[in-house]
Design a protein around this motif. Structure first.
Motif, short mmCIF file in Angstrom:
data_model
loop_
_atom_site.label_atom_id
_atom_site.label_comp_id
_atom_site.label_asym_id
_atom_site.label_seq_id
_atom_site.Cartn_x
_atom_site.Cartn_y
_atom_site.Cartn_z
N ILE A 141 0.86 -1.19 0.00
CA ILE A 141 0.00 0.00 0.00
C ILE A 141 0.89 1.24 0.00
O ILE A 141 1.77 1.38 0.86
CB ILE A 141 -0.90 0.02 1.25
N ARG A 142 0.66 2.12 -0.97
CA ARG A 142 1.48 3.34 -1.05
C ARG A 142 1.08 4.31 0.07
O ARG A 142 -0.10 4.47 0.40
CB ARG A 142 1.29 4.01 -2.41
N GLU B 127 -1.40 7.09 -0.98
CA GLU B 127 -2.78 6.63 -1.10
C GLU B 127 -3.40 6.45 0.29
O GLU B 127 -4.59 6.72 0.48
CB GLU B 127 -2.84 5.33 -1.90
N ALA B 128 -2.61 5.99 1.23
CA ALA B 128 -3.12 5.83 2.61
C ALA B 128 -3.49 7.19 3.19
O ALA B 128 -4.51 7.33 3.88
CB ALA B 128 -2.06 5.14 3.47
N ARG B 129 -2.68 8.21 2.90
CA ARG B 129 -2.99 9.55 3.40
C ARG B 129 -4.29 10.08 2.78
O ARG B 129 -5.11 10.70 3.45
CB ARG B 129 -1.83 10.51 3.10
N TYR C 252 -10.37 0.42 7.50
CA TYR C 252 -9.75 -0.85 7.11
C TYR C 252 -8.38 -0.61 6.49
O TYR C 252 -7.39 -1.25 6.85
CB TYR C 252 -10.66 -1.59 6.12
N LEU C 253 -8.33 0.36 5.54
CA LEU C 253 -7.07 0.64 4.86
C LEU C 253 -6.02 1.18 5.85
O LEU C 253 -4.84 0.81 5.77
CB LEU C 253 -7.29 1.65 3.73
N GLN D 67 1.30 -2.97 7.71
CA GLN D 67 2.34 -3.05 6.67
C GLN D 67 3.64 -2.40 7.13
O GLN D 67 4.73 -2.92 6.85
CB GLN D 67 1.83 -2.38 5.40
N MET D 68 3.55 -1.27 7.82
CA MET D 68 4.78 -0.59 8.24
C MET D 68 5.62 -1.48 9.14
O MET D 68 6.85 -1.50 9.07
CB MET D 68 4.43 0.73 8.94
#
Length: 341
Positions: free
Chosen positions: A270-271, A274-276, A283-284, A291-292
């Protein structure tokens, strides 16, 4: 700093045999297809061969590549694909094994039904992997000898380990079989009254000739499989616990067989931008925080081997346009910072 995928490939101009492997569902077929697609774009005559019993090349390329025959990929000059028909390979391998068993019993003057011996020979747990390994040898040495690069999409990790593991077991088995056969033939000559006739039969012994031919093919393939200038095995993982653990174990096992490791490709990341943008998507956000943590594990445990980070796409990879996008991302500089807040 680890070499990027581009830097690694540029440092191996004679690379010819490329394998992709990893846990099931991590994107082995997509990465194999993208590697083959990129090689073809660069003017190299390329074959991508699926050794996976559950083929996905047809779905990834969006065109019919089934049937076990080499098919040129429409829209991509220099690229061919084959989904190896496991059932056909196994049937022919079974027929060859049965023939060898019958020849052995006939040669040894053992008047028994060969059927039970054939059944035992073809029902061992690794029989299908053995058949696929034999097919892989055929592709490497004969069927694809005119190709510049051959990309193998291997089955999920358990099957791939057994497939690759056969490169050592196969050699030990052949050496033992050849030695046993030579000893048996030597005893036959010693015990015979018509030595000249028997010696002539021994020179023409079909089973020994068959074993020696198999050993010659295996020796040539083994030499290629352990040469880091011509062979590389790429591992595909997701930024998740289980796929990372599988890849770490897989790397140790493959190295034990002296197969050169090309690197690790981290898929479906996940970029951060895009998360921001999706700050309200709970969920994201949870997945991104997970992921981090996994990115730190990857950096710590696999860092020197990571060649590329591939983003998570909004839809599955299907068709040439999608492959083109993945190729751009996969061959971009491997920048982990794009996926960390």
């Amino acid at each position: 700093m680890a070499q990027t995928l581009r830097e690694f490939l540029d440092s191996r101009p004679n690379l010819r045999y490329i394998f992709t492997g990893g846990k099931g569902g991590v994107g082995k077929t997509v990465t194999a297809a993208v590697l083959a697609y990129q090689f073809a774009l660069e003017g190299k005559k390329t074959l991508v061969a699926s050794l996976n019993p559950v083929h996905s090349l047809t779905s990834v390329f969006g065109q019919n590549l089934s049937g076990g025959q080499f098919r040129q990929v429409e829209g991509v000059p220099n690229l061919w694909a084959v989904e190896v028909d496991a059932s056909d390979v196994v049937a022919r391998y079974r027929e060859n094994i049965a023939k060898r068993v019958r020849e052995f019993l006939k040669y040894a003057d053992i008047p028994v039904d060969a059927g039970p011996f054939v059944d035992i020979a073809v029902t061992n747990p690794a029989f299908e992997e053995s058949a696929m390994f034999d097919k892989m040898i055929d592709v490497m040495l004969n069927e694809a000898r005119d190709f510049d690069r051959i990309v193998f999409d291997t089955a999920a990790v358990a099957n791939a380990i057994r497939l690759i593991g056969l490169s050592k077991i196969y050699g030990l088995w052949l050496s033992r079989m050849i030695q046993s056969r030579k000893e048996a033939l030597s005893l036959r000559v010693q015990l015979s009254f018509r030595k000249e006739k028997v010696e002539e039969e021994v020179r023409k012994d079909p089973m020994l000739a068959d074993l020696l031919d198999m050993n010659d093919r295996f020796t040539r393939v083994k030499k290629l499989l352990v040469d880091p200038e011509v062979t590389a095995f790429f591992f595909v993982t997701l930024p998740l616990t289980l796929p990372i653990s599988v890849v770490k174990r897989f790397i140790e096992q493959v190295r034990a067989y002296d197969i050169p490791v090309g690197g690790v490709l981290v898929n479906s990341c996940i970029r951060a931008d895009e998360a921001r943008r999706a700050a309200g998507d709970e969920y994201l956000q949870n997945k991104f925080r997970e992921q981090m943590g996994y990115m730190q594990v990857i950096e710590q445990d696999l860092g020197p081997l990571v060649r590329s980070y591939i983003p998570l796409y909004k839809s599955e990879v299907h068709g040439l346009d999608a492959l083109k996008q993945v190729a751009r991302d996969m061959f971009a500089p491997a920048d982990a910072a794009l996926y960390i807040a």
